[in-house]
Write a protein that holds these residues in place. Structure first.
Motif, PDB file in Angstrom:
ATOM      1  N   CYS A 185      23.877 -21.091 -13.655  1.00  9.08           N
ATOM      2  CA  CYS A 185      24.993 -22.030 -13.708  1.00  9.08           C
ATOM      3  C   CYS A 185      24.784 -23.004 -12.547  1.00  9.08           C
ATOM      4  O   CYS A 185      24.775 -22.576 -11.393  1.00  9.08           O
ATOM      5  N   TYR A 216      27.677 -23.058  -9.326  1.00  7.16           N
ATOM      6  CA  TYR A 216      28.301 -21.748  -9.223  1.00  7.16           C
ATOM      7  C   TYR A 216      29.262 -21.640  -8.044  1.00  7.16           C
ATOM      8  O   TYR A 216      29.870 -20.601  -7.838  1.00  7.16           O
ATOM      9  N   LYS A 271      31.746 -21.789 -17.921  1.00 14.16           N
ATOM     10  CA  LYS A 271      30.524 -21.067 -18.285  1.00 14.16           C
ATOM     11  C   LYS A 271      30.860 -19.725 -18.948  1.00 14.16           C
ATOM     12  O   LYS A 271      30.292 -19.375 -19.979  1.00 14.16           O
TER      13      LYS A 271
END
Length: 93
Positions: free
Chosen positions: A60, A63, A72
């Motif tokens: 991701c 993050y 996500k």
């Protein structure tokens, strides 16, 4: 298995068994996780490595942002419920 920040993981043990998280930080013993809702980046959950299962190796990109983490996880959950299948061991994009 090498864990890295941004990976999508599922908890295998504990009260949060079955919950999906994004890895925020990796330590020698523990991994710090967030889901963007109950466990934000500021209050990451500490979990033992052996209690986690990697479900998506792709990282991701943001993050460190709670909104990106929620998106996500929800996109993965929608994909998983649409397919009506069991969770694969490891999925790569």
């Amino acid at each position: 298995m090498v864990f890295s920040p941004g990976m999508l993981v599922r908890s295998k043990k504990g009260r949060d068994k079955g919950c999906i998280y994004v890895i925020i930080d990796v330590n020698a013993e523990y991994i710090y996780l967030a889901d963007g809702l109950d466990r934000t980046v500021c209050h990451a959950k500490r979990k033992n490595k052996k209690h986690l299962q990697v479900i998506k190796k792709t990282v991701c990109p943001s993050y460190a942002d709670d909104e990106a983490i929620k998106e996500k996880i929800s996109s993965y959950s929608r994909l998983d419920t649409n397919e009506n299948s069991k969770v694969p061991n490891v999925q790569e994009d």
